[in-house]
Design a protein around this motif. Structure first.
Motif, PDB file in Angstrom:
ATOM      1  N   SER A  74       0.831  -1.178  -0.056  1.00 34.00           N
ATOM      2  CA  SER A  74      -0.018  -0.039  -0.212  1.00 34.00           C
ATOM      3  C   SER A  74       0.817   1.349  -0.022  1.00 34.00           C
ATOM      4  O   SER A  74       0.517   2.065  -0.695  1.00 34.00           O
ATOM      5  N   ASP A  75       1.867   1.546   0.819  1.00 36.44           N
ATOM      6  CA  ASP A  75       2.810   2.233   0.689  1.00 36.44           C
ATOM      7  C   ASP A  75       3.501   2.643  -0.759  1.00 36.44           C
ATOM      8  O   ASP A  75       3.612   3.718  -0.944  1.00 36.44           O
ATOM      9  N   MET A  76       3.988   1.489  -1.377  1.00 32.74           N
ATOM     10  CA  MET A  76       4.400   1.589  -2.880  1.00 32.74           C
ATOM     11  C   MET A  76       3.241   2.409  -3.570  1.00 32.74           C
ATOM     12  O   MET A  76       3.583   3.091  -4.611  1.00 32.74           O
ATOM     13  N   LEU A  77       1.865   1.835  -3.430  1.00 33.80           N
ATOM     14  CA  LEU A  77       0.999   2.279  -4.165  1.00 33.80           C
ATOM     15  C   LEU A  77       0.881   3.757  -4.063  1.00 33.80           C
ATOM     16  O   LEU A  77       0.491   4.589  -5.096  1.00 33.80           O
ATOM     17  N   VAL A  78       0.656   4.248  -2.787  1.00 35.37           N
ATOM     18  CA  VAL A  78       0.518   5.583  -2.224  1.00 35.37           C
ATOM     19  C   VAL A  78       1.702   6.455  -2.775  1.00 35.37           C
ATOM     20  O   VAL A  78       1.517   7.594  -3.562  1.00 35.37           O
ATOM     21  N   SER A  79       2.874   6.041  -2.832  1.00 28.43           N
ATOM     22  CA  SER A  79       4.228   6.708  -3.380  1.00 28.43           C
ATOM     23  C   SER A  79       3.977   6.670  -4.992  1.00 28.43           C
ATOM     24  O   SER A  79       4.165   7.742  -5.612  1.00 28.43           O
ATOM     25  N   SER A  80       3.540   5.651  -5.790  1.00 27.93           N
ATOM     26  CA  SER A  80       3.347   5.660  -7.250  1.00 27.93           C
ATOM     27  C   SER A  80       2.081   6.781  -7.443  1.00 27.93           C
ATOM     28  O   SER A  80       2.426   7.466  -8.585  1.00 27.93           O
ATOM     29  N   LEU A  81       1.326   6.641  -6.707  1.00 28.30           N
ATOM     30  CA  LEU A  81       0.054   7.724  -7.164  1.00 28.30           C
ATOM     31  C   LEU A  81       0.794   9.214  -6.947  1.00 28.30           C
ATOM     32  O   LEU A  81       0.227  10.238  -7.822  1.00 28.30           O
ATOM     33  N   ASN A  82       1.341   9.450  -5.816  1.00 36.19           N
ATOM     34  CA  ASN A  82       2.143  10.682  -5.661  1.00 36.19           C
ATOM     35  C   ASN A  82       2.767  11.124  -6.689  1.00 36.19           C
ATOM     36  O   ASN A  82       2.967  12.243  -6.988  1.00 36.19           O
TER      37      ASN A  82
END
Length: 90
Positions: free
Chosen positions: A46-54
């Motif tokens: 989830s942290d990687m997804l948030v990072s990718s989205l940002n």
């Protein structure tokens, strides 16, 4: 004679209970560990997804509504994951 048999039966019962407890507690600890590791991997994903989205939203220049939506979504997802992470420790 019957007193010795009684003590042997008590000894047998206590030994069986200790063996059951050792086996069960070992299984409990192993399963709690599995859950904790899976939750940690899920949190990492989830942290990687948030990072990718940002990262994507910071590079988006044309579609400002999508940019704002992605920033909001990543913020909400991060908050949900923080909540889930806190629930693991309760």
């Amino acid at each position: 004679m019957t007193l010795a048999i009684h003590y042997e039966n008590q000894k047998k019962d206590i030994t069986e209970r200790i063996d059951l407890l050792e086996h069960s507690m070992g299984n409990f600890c192993q399963n709690f560990g599995k859950i904790a590791r899976k939750n940690a991997r899920l949190r990492d994903c989830s942290d990687m997804l948030v990072s990718s989205l940002n990262e994507y939203s910071s590079k988006e220049k044309i579609n400002t509504s999508m940019k704002k939506g992605l920033v909001n979504y990543s913020s909400y997802l991060s908050a949900v994951e923080d909540y889930r992470d806190a629930m693991v420790f309760i």
